[in-house]
Write a protein that holds these residues in place. Structure first.
Motif, PDB file in Angstrom:
ATOM      1  N   LEU A 378      -6.613   3.324   0.344  1.00 43.10           N
ATOM      2  CA  LEU A 378      -5.243   3.546  -0.123  1.00 43.10           C
ATOM      3  C   LEU A 378      -4.841   5.007   0.074  1.00 43.10           C
ATOM      4  CD1 LEU A 378      -5.376   1.322  -3.341  1.00 43.10           C
ATOM      5  CD2 LEU A 378      -4.293   0.773  -1.160  1.00 43.10           C
ATOM      6  N   GLU A 381      -3.727   5.734   3.504  1.00 40.85           N
ATOM      7  CA  GLU A 381      -2.374   5.237   3.772  1.00 40.85           C
ATOM      8  C   GLU A 381      -1.319   6.032   3.001  1.00 40.85           C
ATOM      9  OE1 GLU A 381      -1.642   3.018   6.011  1.00 40.85           O
ATOM     10  OE2 GLU A 381      -3.675   2.312   6.445  1.00 40.85           O
ATOM     11  N   ILE A 383      -0.998   6.103  -0.251  1.00 42.22           N
ATOM     12  CA  ILE A 383      -0.490   5.311  -1.381  1.00 42.22           C
ATOM     13  C   ILE A 383      -1.078   5.834  -2.690  1.00 42.22           C
ATOM     14  CG2 ILE A 383      -0.406   3.001  -2.412  1.00 42.22           C
ATOM     15  CD1 ILE A 383      -0.694   1.876   0.470  1.00 42.22           C
ATOM     16  N   TYR A 403       4.912  -0.305  -1.464  1.00 39.82           N
ATOM     17  CA  TYR A 403       3.720  -0.195  -0.610  1.00 39.82           C
ATOM     18  C   TYR A 403       2.828  -1.437  -0.661  1.00 39.82           C
ATOM     19  CZ  TYR A 403       4.998   4.712  -0.567  1.00 39.82           C
ATOM     20  OH  TYR A 403       5.676   5.892  -0.415  1.00 39.82           O
ATOM     21  N   ALA A 407      -0.529  -1.968   1.545  1.00 43.81           N
ATOM     22  CA  ALA A 407      -1.827  -1.886   0.863  1.00 43.81           C
ATOM     23  C   ALA A 407      -2.658  -3.139   1.137  1.00 43.81           C
ATOM     24  CB  ALA A 407      -1.612  -1.708  -0.642  1.00 43.81           C
TER      25      ALA A 407
END
Ligand code: ADP
Ligand code: ASP
Ligand code: MG
Length: 422
Positions: A378, A381, A383, A403, A407
């Motif tokens: 995560l 990314e 996030i 997201y 995810a």
């Protein structure tokens, strides 16, 4: 001769043409010598349409009296389905009879819109089966002690079918739906998702409770409690396919712990948008604070899921928890007007744009570093994780709703769940 329960979901019952297909499939099983009980859902979209009508007249049905009427209305979708299916079966030359929940009866408690099954009288069903009839029973509905119609919560036909199978000690309960089994995650979100030939009961329970709506959680609970052999499979195959091939297709829910050293660490990814967060900021950090906040929430019949309390600074702390999105407004009102002031919070804030993403797998018991791999994925990314909750076989994170798909896809890839490229 076996006793088999088939359940058909809304899409599988979505038109008279599809109902005819269901009838032909059931007739095939009956002609092969099996006693057949069929539990259909309302035709797709029907339950939403019915509840929509009620909403036009009363936008928020919060009182018990209103919820009683919602069940009266919503249960009619399944009543139409059983009648249509009985006609279609008779057109195939079979004797068949349809019953509502109160005719069986399927007894439930009185928690309208989310009633729990207490008992099922099998006498009438058995008499019909013994007379060679196919018995068709409404999904989703029951009747309480006072004779009021109840419903079992959205997706509740799964639970009706498994409960009927348990009551009849059926040889198998087959859940026919619009996908051909349980996948590593919802194939509508991740096209690379893989169908699982088997999934353990415990994993299925977690997947269902964490948002995978392929089976309603209570149906999985029933299957576990009464050891009902349960399979999820497609109703969209040709009804005429070989019965043995059909009977072995889809995904089998298994009760034995797989002695499989190759067991994937993570078996599936679940997600839910049905989440909202409430935070109380600057709460005095003293014994009893969690109870002072969450006690009134429980009394208001609002389920609390993930909870987080920060380390205190200068005797003050921040306290956050999640609730179902449908209860967010009510919970926020309660916290802002009563609980927040009573515990001395400096601010109460809500956020309904969150979601929960979870990794599930019994392999997590024997592997370390699984959660940290999730967090790293995560992080890569970009996030941000707002909350974390773990148990022996799952790790869940609460993140910004926007997201969610990113995810789920990233985690699916990171845990090697993507199917091999064709
Ligand atoms: P039915 O009307 O037959 O009860 P549902 O819509 O309730 O069907 O459930 C089937 C849907 O569940 C699928 O169409 C799929 O989008 C969704 N789903 C979510 N998670 C999964 C999963 N892990 N595996 C398969 N389907 C899933
Ligand atoms: N018809 C009900 C619903 O839409 C029950 C079900 O389909 O399982 O939720
Ligand atoms: Mg369903």
């Amino acid at each position: 001769m076996s006793l088999i329960v088939h359940k058909y979901g809304g899409t599988s019952m979505g038109s008279t043409e599809r109902i005819r297909n269901v009838a032909r499939r059931v007739a095939k099983w009956h002609r092969a010598g099996h006693q057949m009980v069929v539990v259909p859902s309302a035709m797709s979209g029907e339950t939403n349409r019915l509840l929509g009508l009620a909403k036009e007249l009363s936008p928020a049905s919060t009182t018990k009296a209103l919820q009683r009427e919602l069940d009266m209305i919503a249960s009619t979708g399944e009543q139409v389905s059983v009648g249509l299916l009985a006609i279609a079966l008779q057109a195939e030359g079979l004797e068949s009879v349809s019953y509502t929940g109160w005719q069986v009866p399927i007894r439930t408690d009185s928690a309208y819109t989310k009633a729990r099954i207490q008992s099922i009288d099998d006498a009438r069903i058995r008499a019909d089966l013994d007379a060679g009839r196919v018995v068709i029973i409404t999904g989703f509905q029951g009747v309480d002690e006072g004779g009021n119609v109840t419903t079992l919560g959205r997706g509740g036909s799964d639970t009706s079918a498994v409960a009927v199978a348990a009551a009849l000690k059926a040889d198998e309960c087959l859940i026919y739906t619009d996908v051909d089994g349980v996948y590593t995650t919802d194939p509508r979100i991740v096209p690379e998702a893989r169908r699982l030939a088997t999934i353990s009961f415990e994993e299925m329970l977690e997947m269902a409770s964490l948002g995978s709506k392929v089976l309603q959680i209570r149906s999985v609970e029933f299957a576990g409690k009464y050891r009902v052999p349960l399979r999820v499979l497609s109703s969209f195959t040709d009804w005429n396919i070989d019965l043995a091939e059909e009977a072995a297709s889809g995904t089998l829910i298994t009760f034995e712990e797989a002695v499989n050293m190759e067991q994937a660490v993570v078996s599936g990814i679940a997600f839910s948008r049905d989440e909202a967060k409430i935070s109380l900021l600057g709460v005095p950090d003293r014994p009893g604070i969690a109870f002072s906040i969450l006690g009134p929430v429980a009394e208001a019949n609002i389920d609390v899921d993930v909870i987080i309390q920060n380390v205190s600074h200068d005797g003050k702390t921040d306290f956050s928890f999640t609730v179902p999105r449908g209860d967010h407004a009510r919970a926020l009102e309660l916290l802002k007007t009563q609980v927040g002031p009573a515990v001395g919070a400096s601010q109460v804030v809500g956020d309904a744009r969150i979601c929960k993403v979870s990794i599930v797998g019994i392999g997590m018991r024997s592997h370390v570093g699984v959660a940290s791999r999730m967090f790293r994925t995560l992080a890569d990314e970009g996030i941000n994780i707002q909350m974390i909750s773990t148990s022996e076989i799952k790790t869940s994170v609460v993140i910004d709703e926007k997201y969610m798909e990113l995810a789920v896809r990233a985690l699916h890839r990171a845990f090697d769940l993507d199917q091999a490229a064709a």
